[in-house]
Write an enzyme that holds these catalytic residues in place. Sequence first.
Site, PDB file in Angstrom:
ATOM      1  N   GLU A 160      48.299 -23.131  46.129  1.00 53.10           N
ATOM      2  CA  GLU A 160      48.411 -22.122  45.066  1.00 53.10           C
ATOM      3  C   GLU A 160      49.457 -22.470  43.993  1.00 53.10           C
ATOM      4  OE1 GLU A 160      48.810 -18.269  46.906  1.00 53.10           O
ATOM      5  OE2 GLU A 160      47.218 -18.657  48.348  1.00 53.10           O
ATOM      6  N   GLU A 275      39.524 -21.045  53.964  1.00 50.65           N
ATOM      7  CA  GLU A 275      39.997 -19.748  54.502  1.00 50.65           C
ATOM      8  C   GLU A 275      38.893 -18.687  54.418  1.00 50.65           C
ATOM      9  OE1 GLU A 275      43.781 -18.677  52.803  1.00 50.65           O
ATOM     10  OE2 GLU A 275      44.451 -20.757  52.717  1.00 50.65           O
TER      11      GLU A 275
END
Length: 367
Positions: A160, A275
């Site tokens: 991220e 994920e």
Amino acid sequence: MSATLVLNRRDFMAAGASLVLAGGARAGEPGLGTLKAKAARKGVALGSMVAAKPLAEQADLRAALPGAVALLVPGDEMKWGYVQPRPGPPDFTAAESIAGFAQANGMGLRGHTALWYRNLPDWAAQALLGFDGARVMESRVRAVLGQFKGRVLEWDVVNEAVEPKDGEPDFLRASPFYRGLGPGYVASAFRIARETDPNAKLFYNDYGVEYRYRGMDERRAGVLKLLENLKRNDVPIDGLGIQSHLVARLPFDPKLFRRFLAEVAGLGLAVSITEFDVNDFGVEGDIAARDRVIADYARRFLDVALDEKAVRTVMTWGFSNRESWLNTFAPRRDGQQYRPLPFDVDLKPTPLWTAMAQAFDGAPERG
Ligand code: G3I
């Protein structure tokens, strides 16, 4: 540190395939029809996130995992804030319990995550902004990749790093890494990672690139620009991790997402779905109705994702609906638990399991 097991993806998949041919059947999923078997037949490794606590406490979970998935990833146990909340030697005990279970059961391991702006201990965030920041970052990457050297198939080296809302050039997130070390910290992290564990495949991991939704065009642009810069500078990166925390209420545009996957693959990168889960916040109705929405949405997404042969790993973010981060992150207004994963609280397949099975069955084989 346990014996270094040099494991590369090809050997790992071959081992998995022999398991598949042997059936790998287990209670709960139909014989040869396990999701793991269906994925392996198409050259895809199916895995699941696990947490150390339920793995230690739930005998039925320990019994189910080896036949159901090919690899595991610790949800929190490798993160900086988890292993080193204060300065001093990192404590990998919990992560090693997961790595040990995987190795004892012939399963692979994914590493998550060396550098992330969240779960970053305060002492480290301060140090990154000081004169010693580069050394502190380097010692973190060397410590966590070194601990599991030769035992991890894929690492999320940086997680991220893109945030267009921060208004920085190239849409990079104004994290302590960025503010303290400049945009070059990403490349440095990958170079240190390659030196530390030459066998691991190195991934950049991010979210919010899956939909046609406000701000996501910029996110996709920022991720692509980062990947292009890394490749242009011969940074050792092997793939992009797309978190794929799907939100059933958000508009999914198959053509848009397929184009994005093709652009990433065009850089010579693998893609991992890292994920996967399906958030049905705001979807009303009984369990059967909710499960239908979840399964349909997942099938549409996976049909597109698996059509790209660069997609070679699919990890669910959790194994069953016994627990999901979503229940604390965004509790449903009706107070019901989320149902984002392919196994129910009794570890039996859900309609999402069937949708995933159909997607794997319909996917093209990887060379
Ligand atoms: O286990 C402790 C418990 O003993 C304690 O009582 C409780 C209250 O402090 O905390 C519990 O630990 C929490 C842990 O989740 C439980 O699994 C941590 O506080 C909490 O920070 C942690 O949140 C995790 C989050 O990342 C931050 O690390 C979530 O489980 C995890 O699912 C989430 O995963 C992230 C990925 O790493 C990156 N992509 C997004 C994804 C979702 O946010």
